[in-house]
Design an enzyme around this catalytic site. Sequence first.
Site, short mmCIF file in Angstrom:
data_model
loop_
_atom_site.label_atom_id
_atom_site.label_comp_id
_atom_site.label_asym_id
_atom_site.label_seq_id
_atom_site.Cartn_x
_atom_site.Cartn_y
_atom_site.Cartn_z
CE LYS A 96 -3.95 -2.28 1.17
NZ LYS A 96 -3.44 -3.63 1.05
N GLY A 406 4.97 6.35 -42.69
CA GLY A 406 4.62 5.69 -43.94
C GLY A 406 5.75 4.84 -44.50
O1 LIG Z 1 2.25 3.70 -32.14
C1 LIG Z 1 2.85 2.98 -33.00
C2 LIG Z 1 3.84 3.45 -33.84
C3 LIG Z 1 4.47 2.61 -34.75
N1 LIG Z 1 4.11 1.31 -34.81
C4 LIG Z 1 4.82 0.43 -35.78
O2 LIG Z 1 5.46 1.23 -36.79
C5 LIG Z 1 4.81 1.10 -38.07
C6 LIG Z 1 4.42 2.41 -38.64
O3 LIG Z 1 5.51 3.29 -38.64
P1 LIG Z 1 5.99 4.02 -40.00
O4 LIG Z 1 6.82 5.16 -39.49
O5 LIG Z 1 4.73 4.48 -40.70
O6 LIG Z 1 6.76 3.02 -40.79
C7 LIG Z 1 3.58 0.28 -37.80
O7 LIG Z 1 3.28 -0.55 -38.90
C8 LIG Z 1 3.93 -0.49 -36.56
O8 LIG Z 1 4.66 -1.63 -36.92
C9 LIG Z 1 3.14 0.83 -33.98
O9 LIG Z 1 2.78 -0.35 -33.99
N2 LIG Z 1 2.52 1.68 -33.09
#
Ligand SMILES: O=c1ccn([C@@H]2O[C@H](COP(=O)(O)O)[C@@H](O)[C@H]2O)c(=O)[nH]1
Length: 477
Positions: A96, A406
């Site tokens: 606690k 992306g």
């Molecule tokens: O909050 C998040 C951030 C990222 N991811 C992982 O990264 C890719 C996307 O990142 P890009 O910069 O667009 O390549 C996403 O596919 C995840 O694998 C995540 O899971 N959560």
Amino acid sequence: MNFFDKLNTNISQNQSLLFVGLDPNPEMIPARYQSSDIIAGLENWLQFIIAETADFICAYKPTLGFYEALGVPGLELLFKTLASIPNHIPIILDAKHSDLNTSSIFARTVFTEWRVDAITLSPYTGQDHVAPFLVYPDQAVFILCCTSNPGAAILQQFPHQKSPFYLQVVQESKTWGTPEQLGLEVGTTDADILKSIRLIAPERIIIARSIWAEEGNLKKILAAGLNGNGDGLLIPVPQDMLGNADLSQQIQLLRTEINQFRSEIIHDASTCEVWLPDISVKDKQPHQDLILQLYDIGCIMFGEFVQASGATFPYYIDLRKIISNPQVFNQVLSAYEEILKNLTFDRLAGIPYGSLPTATGLSLRLHCPMIFPRKEVKAHGTRKVIEGNFYPGETVAVVDDILISGKSVMEGAEKLRSAGLKINDIVVFIDHEQGVKDRLSQNGYCAHSVLTISEIVTTLHQAGRINDAQFLAFQES
Ligand SMILES: O=c1ccn([C@@H]2O[C@H](COP(=O)(O)O)[C@@H](O)[C@H]2O)c(=O)[nH]1
């Protein structure tokens, strides 16, 4: 193994929701363990309890205060007790703890040196106090919501019984950590109190306390506190049972009684629905519902998270967890489907690894063949860049989880293009909204998203899942 998995493994292996308090309380020591050497007597008693119960319980809960009260020999006794608990059984240290100044150092000591799996904390110092304990991903915390102490009612029931402070504690603490990392401690003989907490925290593990103070109450407490799967509630072995020489037989009887009731509950549950989101059904809004459910199963987290780019975001989305919640997974697939049904394509492609289950689910639903570009190409075997069969010239709709920069989706899509496939559309679940859709469009891709990150954060804030500070941190990011 993290606390949650360790606990669940023990619950299913020992078929038990019972936990045992390992408390060297000199006032409760059975006559047969009393000796002129009080520490030795207590130690023998605790060793007996562990030996008699290890196969029939799911966790141990030593109370720090009892050990501290015995001074230095008491702490030595604590370390001996912790060392004699079998490794696979989770230990919840009942501390606690409530001091903000010492939270970081105390978290490090109990989690890295004493190696306990979880700790009980008082909520009064708020999220700042709890956060240092949550940076240990394999350990968990239990937040004290209410106690059965009559003198506490004036605080806990404040300002009135319809909207008591303890429910505020539940709502607020749910925003501090995921269900795997943050559970609740509820001391009560009143099944209605437990019920009101279970209603707003259907996904949390609840440690029940003080339930034996009233006789014949067990069924009511179980009915109020178990979740729809017949678990989620940890039941204390009654303190006075721990003095009995036939402890193991008594625990097994109690376990059977509890399990009979659990199986009735599981049998009565006619759907695989785990819980209902706490928003009005009259104004049902599927996206908002889904956001709340994703948050409650720990797919949306708030805190400081470093991205692949090195940037720090105030949130992290982990959609990989949906595969363990078929009900939520199904809704996620439906949301993708709503977009995909308006697009034209010959095949679906998932981006590894996170989107492969989603793409597989969609492929089965839409009766559309699937392929995927490999993340890394193997140096042996077929050395394929793309798995699955396809014909160059075909059109492929790409499915991914979240767009941040992306980069990962574009890398995958380029591999498909290099193999002669046409990629027009990219469908993601969440768009981080930093102009990445425009960037994709400049590269010839039309990106579609089910949700935007601002829609998620606004919904969570309106539903009270995140507090003003978390909402502000997102807006300022
Ligand atoms: O909050 C998040 C951030 C990222 N991811 C992982 O990264 C890719 C996307 O990142 P890009 O910069 O667009 O390549 C996403 O596919 C995840 O694998 C995540 O899971 N959560």
